[in-house]
Design an enzyme around this catalytic site. Structure first.
Site, short mmCIF file in Angstrom:
data_model
loop_
_atom_site.label_atom_id
_atom_site.label_comp_id
_atom_site.label_asym_id
_atom_site.label_seq_id
_atom_site.Cartn_x
_atom_site.Cartn_y
_atom_site.Cartn_z
CD GLU A 126 -1.98 -6.20 5.06
OE1 GLU A 126 -2.30 -5.04 5.35
OE2 GLU A 126 -1.51 -6.50 3.94
CG HIS B 254 -4.31 -3.52 2.57
ND1 HIS B 254 -3.46 -2.94 3.47
CD2 HIS B 254 -4.95 -2.51 1.94
CE1 HIS B 254 -3.59 -1.62 3.40
NE2 HIS B 254 -4.48 -1.34 2.48
CB CYS C 210 -1.01 -0.03 1.13
SG CYS C 210 -2.32 1.20 0.93
#
Length: 166
Positions: free
Chosen positions: A140, A138, A55
């Site tokens: 994650e 993202h 990001c």
């Protein structure tokens, strides 16, 4: 992996003095171009250790490698942003929350890896000569199950290849 968290004000020299196996640049708020100190420190770290940007980290890495960022008219928000893998035929549903993007036309160093399926903006860059890669989304967040968790495996393999993994 053992993880050490450092503040955004840490210097490249301080990072290198700890002999890390790699560096993950995380997400964060705001206009990436305003982070001049961090961009300068990243310029010093390129080619010195494996780097994975996520990001804002993706945008800062691109700026350190000579690209530009642009403000998006609407931004990418939510857990349903489609991202095309340009090396194959897959499209991932990703989680995103940002108002800036790397300007595709400004990428001179590196290769575009991922592209937003809605507006064509840059969603990832590979910098093989710099031991780095980055993604705008993202991984994650696991918006599409664990679809993009392979990116963390790639980073660990990169550290091992560079003889940095302990």
């Amino acid at each position: 992996c053992s993880v050490t968290v450092v503040p955004a004000t840490v210097s490249a020299e301080e990072i290198l003095s700890d002999s890390p196996d790699g560096l993950v640049l995380p997400n964060g708020p705001g206009d990436p171009a305003e982070n001049k100190y961090q961009i300068g420190q990243l310029e010093k770290l390129l080619e010195k250790l494996p780097i994975f940007g996520i990001c804002l980290g993706h945008q800062l890495l691109a700026l350190a490698a000579g690209s530009r960022t642009i403000k998006l008219q609407y931004g990418h928000r939510g857990a349903n942003q489609p991202v095309r893998d340009l090396s194959g035929t897959r499209t991932y549903i990703t989680s995103q929350n940002h108002g800036y993007a790397v300007d595709n036309a400004s990428i001179k160093c590196g290769k575009l890896l991922f592209q937003n399926a809605n507006d064509g903006t840059c969603e990832g860059i590979d910098y093989p000569d710099l031991m780095a890669f980055s993604v705008q989304f993202h991984p994650e967040a696991s918006a599409g199950l664990l679809d993009t968790s392979f990116l963390f495996d790639r980073f660990i393999q990169m550290m091992a290849r560079e003889g940095r993994s302990r």
